[in-house]
Write a protein that holds these residues in place. Structure first.
Motif, PDB file in Angstrom:
ATOM      1  N   ALA A   3       0.883  -1.145   0.064  1.00  0.00           N
ATOM      2  CA  ALA A   3       0.042  -0.023   0.005  1.00  0.00           C
ATOM      3  C   ALA A   3       0.732   1.404  -0.103  1.00  0.00           C
ATOM      4  CB  ALA A   3      -0.803   0.044   1.216  1.00  0.00           C
ATOM      5  N   PHE A   4       2.098   1.140   0.538  1.00  0.00           N
ATOM      6  CA  PHE A   4       2.792   2.517   0.636  1.00  0.00           C
ATOM      7  C   PHE A   4       4.091   2.267  -0.407  1.00  0.00           C
ATOM      8  CE2 PHE A   4       2.220   2.637   5.746  1.00  0.00           C
ATOM      9  CZ  PHE A   4       0.914   3.372   5.399  1.00  0.00           C
ATOM     10  N   SER A   5       3.736   1.665  -1.559  1.00  0.00           N
ATOM     11  CA  SER A   5       4.903   1.755  -2.436  1.00  0.00           C
ATOM     12  C   SER A   5       4.955   3.089  -3.131  1.00  0.00           C
ATOM     13  CB  SER A   5       4.624   0.571  -3.463  1.00  0.00           C
ATOM     14  OG  SER A   5       5.477   0.862  -4.675  1.00  0.00           O
ATOM     15  N   LEU A   6       6.068   3.514  -3.206  1.00  0.00           N
ATOM     16  CA  LEU A   6       6.446   4.911  -3.953  1.00  0.00           C
ATOM     17  C   LEU A   6       6.956   4.627  -5.414  1.00  0.00           C
ATOM     18  CD1 LEU A   6       7.229   7.248  -0.996  1.00  0.00           C
ATOM     19  CD2 LEU A   6       5.092   6.861  -2.071  1.00  0.00           C
ATOM     20  N   ALA A   7       7.028   3.499  -5.867  1.00  0.00           N
ATOM     21  CA  ALA A   7       7.675   3.122  -7.078  1.00  0.00           C
ATOM     22  C   ALA A   7       7.215   3.977  -8.068  1.00  0.00           C
ATOM     23  CB  ALA A   7       7.290   1.668  -7.592  1.00  0.00           C
ATOM     24  N   ALA A  25      14.241  11.376   3.532  1.00  0.00           N
ATOM     25  CA  ALA A  25      14.966  10.871   2.462  1.00  0.00           C
ATOM     26  C   ALA A  25      15.258   9.326   2.354  1.00  0.00           C
ATOM     27  CB  ALA A  25      16.050  11.826   1.997  1.00  0.00           C
ATOM     28  N   ARG A  26      15.779   8.841   3.090  1.00  0.00           N
ATOM     29  CA  ARG A  26      15.994   7.552   3.385  1.00  0.00           C
ATOM     30  C   ARG A  26      14.722   6.784   3.288  1.00  0.00           C
ATOM     31  NH1 ARG A  26      19.411   9.133   8.047  1.00  0.00           N
ATOM     32  NH2 ARG A  26      21.559   9.232   7.041  1.00  0.00           N
ATOM     33  N   VAL A  27      13.711   6.852   3.972  1.00  0.00           N
ATOM     34  CA  VAL A  27      12.494   6.281   4.136  1.00  0.00           C
ATOM     35  C   VAL A  27      11.776   6.286   2.656  1.00  0.00           C
ATOM     36  CG1 VAL A  27      10.259   6.256   5.327  1.00  0.00           C
ATOM     37  CG2 VAL A  27      12.308   6.633   6.609  1.00  0.00           C
ATOM     38  N   LEU A  28      11.648   7.400   2.119  1.00  0.00           N
ATOM     39  CA  LEU A  28      10.907   7.450   0.906  1.00  0.00           C
ATOM     40  C   LEU A  28      11.703   6.952  -0.243  1.00  0.00           C
ATOM     41  CD1 LEU A  28      10.377  11.540   0.904  1.00  0.00           C
ATOM     42  CD2 LEU A  28       8.557   9.506   1.325  1.00  0.00           C
ATOM     43  N   ALA A  33      10.933   5.469  -4.002  1.00  0.00           N
ATOM     44  CA  ALA A  33      10.869   6.806  -4.731  1.00  0.00           C
ATOM     45  C   ALA A  33      12.373   7.191  -5.169  1.00  0.00           C
ATOM     46  CB  ALA A  33      10.351   8.216  -3.797  1.00  0.00           C
ATOM     47  N   LYS A  34      12.499   7.899  -6.170  1.00  0.00           N
ATOM     48  CA  LYS A  34      13.510   8.765  -6.559  1.00  0.00           C
ATOM     49  C   LYS A  34      13.649   9.970  -5.736  1.00  0.00           C
ATOM     50  CE  LYS A  34      14.117   7.021 -11.199  1.00  0.00           C
ATOM     51  NZ  LYS A  34      13.960   7.398 -12.422  1.00  0.00           N
ATOM     52  N   VAL A  35      14.823  10.365  -4.701  1.00  0.00           N
ATOM     53  CA  VAL A  35      14.642  11.676  -3.864  1.00  0.00           C
ATOM     54  C   VAL A  35      15.793  12.352  -4.312  1.00  0.00           C
ATOM     55  CG1 VAL A  35      14.697  12.234  -1.531  1.00  0.00           C
ATOM     56  CG2 VAL A  35      13.909   9.794  -2.547  1.00  0.00           C
ATOM     57  N   ALA A  36      15.227  13.817  -4.309  1.00  0.00           N
ATOM     58  CA  ALA A  36      15.966  14.959  -4.334  1.00  0.00           C
ATOM     59  C   ALA A  36      16.220  15.613  -3.007  1.00  0.00           C
ATOM     60  CB  ALA A  36      15.186  16.030  -5.176  1.00  0.00           C
ATOM     61  N   ALA A 231       2.398  10.340   1.880  1.00  0.00           N
ATOM     62  CA  ALA A 231       3.116  10.363   0.730  1.00  0.00           C
ATOM     63  C   ALA A 231       2.503   9.391  -0.421  1.00  0.00           C
ATOM     64  CB  ALA A 231       4.539   9.998   0.822  1.00  0.00           C
ATOM     65  N   SER A 232       1.675   8.176  -0.123  1.00  0.00           N
ATOM     66  CA  SER A 232       1.376   7.458  -0.737  1.00  0.00           C
ATOM     67  C   SER A 232      -0.227   7.390  -1.316  1.00  0.00           C
ATOM     68  CB  SER A 232       1.710   6.015  -0.202  1.00  0.00           C
ATOM     69  OG  SER A 232       0.833   5.871   0.895  1.00  0.00           O
ATOM     70  N   PRO A 233      -0.755   6.895  -2.071  1.00  0.00           N
ATOM     71  CA  PRO A 233      -2.139   6.750  -2.447  1.00  0.00           C
ATOM     72  C   PRO A 233      -2.925   6.134  -1.320  1.00  0.00           C
ATOM     73  CG  PRO A 233      -0.889   5.816  -4.395  1.00  0.00           C
ATOM     74  CD  PRO A 233       0.213   6.079  -3.086  1.00  0.00           C
TER      75      PRO A 233
END
Ligand SMILES: NC(=O)c1ccc[n+]([C@@H]2O[C@H](COP(=O)([O-])OP(=O)(O)OC[C@H]3O[C@@H](n4cnc5c(N)ncnc54)[C@H](OP(=O)(O)O)[C@@H]3O)[C@@H](O)[C@H]2O)c1
Length: 254
Positions: A3-7, A25-28, A33-36, A231-233
């Motif tokens: 459920a929490f995937s940020l692919a 940043a590490r968690v996302l 997720a790609k993180v800036a 952050a997720s849907p």
């Protein structure tokens, strides 16, 4: 897919050179997720980005000062060129000036409000303009504080800035729901970081910990679930919400 995937998601975290921001940043990144990572101390942010890459994630550090509109404009341009259009913005950069209101210098007020409130607004507005123009949905997570809801002595501008950030969260959620942009806030209690670790080492700091119903400071991992929810849907029908993560601090006995 969890459920929490940020692919396939791209996230920006401001103030990602230390503390909560580096952790977020590490968690996302772990969630896909790609993180800036944005910060003034780019070298520190680069070290965290390298760590994330070494763990199999994808992260890039960018220099930016959230009080400087031009530096944010440049960072956003570079992020879009190098990674793509961001889907998630975590407004985490923050500063604190500790003094009682009678002794507070006007420049300390300015520094805290410029960073915590106007800084969050400047980047959010620039990114939201891109989202609306490109009809791209977006997620904003503002890192507020329980001091935006309750008060304590010696933190007046900080508390004002975080209360403002909470109202900004609600106002933007209202204006931008029609564009598919969700705006929510996390209000952490006390977590030991560079911002406050000296205070928690003092007897006064220890006394604060005793007043938290769970009798402990937060651990960074305590924020992971709430962050990934927003952050997720999994939070697709949430906007304008404020989630407190404080061991019950705000409901402590009077
Ligand atoms: N720790 C807590 O107990 C707690 C509780 C509630 C809320 N919060 C909030 O969580 C956020 C992070 O705090 P923290 O505890 O992790 O403190 P921290 O370790 O001192 O981190 C603050 C971060 O903000 C960045 N920053 C400050 N001014 C900036 C500016 N002008 N432009 C860009 N980045 C800037 C710093 O990076 P550079 O110096 O490299 O720019 C640093 O990475 C803050 O918004 C804070 O109010 C913390």
């Amino acid at each position: 897919m969890p459920a929490f995937s940020l692919a396939n998601q791209i996230a920006i975290v401001t103030g990602a050179s230390s503390g909560l921001g580096a952790h977020f940043a590490r968690v996302l990144a772990e969630a896909g997720a790609k993180v800036a990572l944005l910060a003034r101390r780019k070298r520190l942010a680069e070290e965290i980005a390298a760590e994330i890459d070494a763990q199999g994630g994808h992260a890039i550090a960018f220099a930016a000062d959230v009080t400087d509109r031009d530096s944010l404009h440049q960072a956003l341009h570079d992020i879009e060129e190098q990674i793509g259009i961001p889907d998630i913005l975590v407004n985490n950069a923050g500063a604190h000036a500790g003094d009682m209101a009678l002794d507070l210098k006007p420049e300390d007020w300015d520094a805290v409000l410029e960073t915590n409130l106007k800084g969050a607004w400047l980047l959010t507005q620039q990114l939201a303009q891109h989202w609306v123009e490109k009809q791209h949905p977006g997620v904003v997570i503002n890192i507020a504080s329980i001091l935006g809801i309750g008060v304590s002595p010696g933190v007046m501008p900080y508390a004002v800035s975080k209360a403002g950030l909470i109202q900004m969260t609600k106002a933007l959620a209202l204006e931008w729901a029609r564009y598919g942009i969700r705006v929510n806030a996390l209000a952490p209690g006390y977590f030991p970081t560079d911002l406050n670790k000296d205070f928690f080492a003092t007897p006064a700091g220890q006394a604060v910990v005793k007043r938290i119903p769970m009798r402990r400071l937060g651990a960074l991992e305590d924020l992971d679930g709430p962050l990934l929810l927003l952050a997720s849907p999994a939070s697709a029908y949430m906007t304008g919400s404020v989630i407190t993560v404080d061991g019950g601090h705000l409901v402590a006995t009077l």
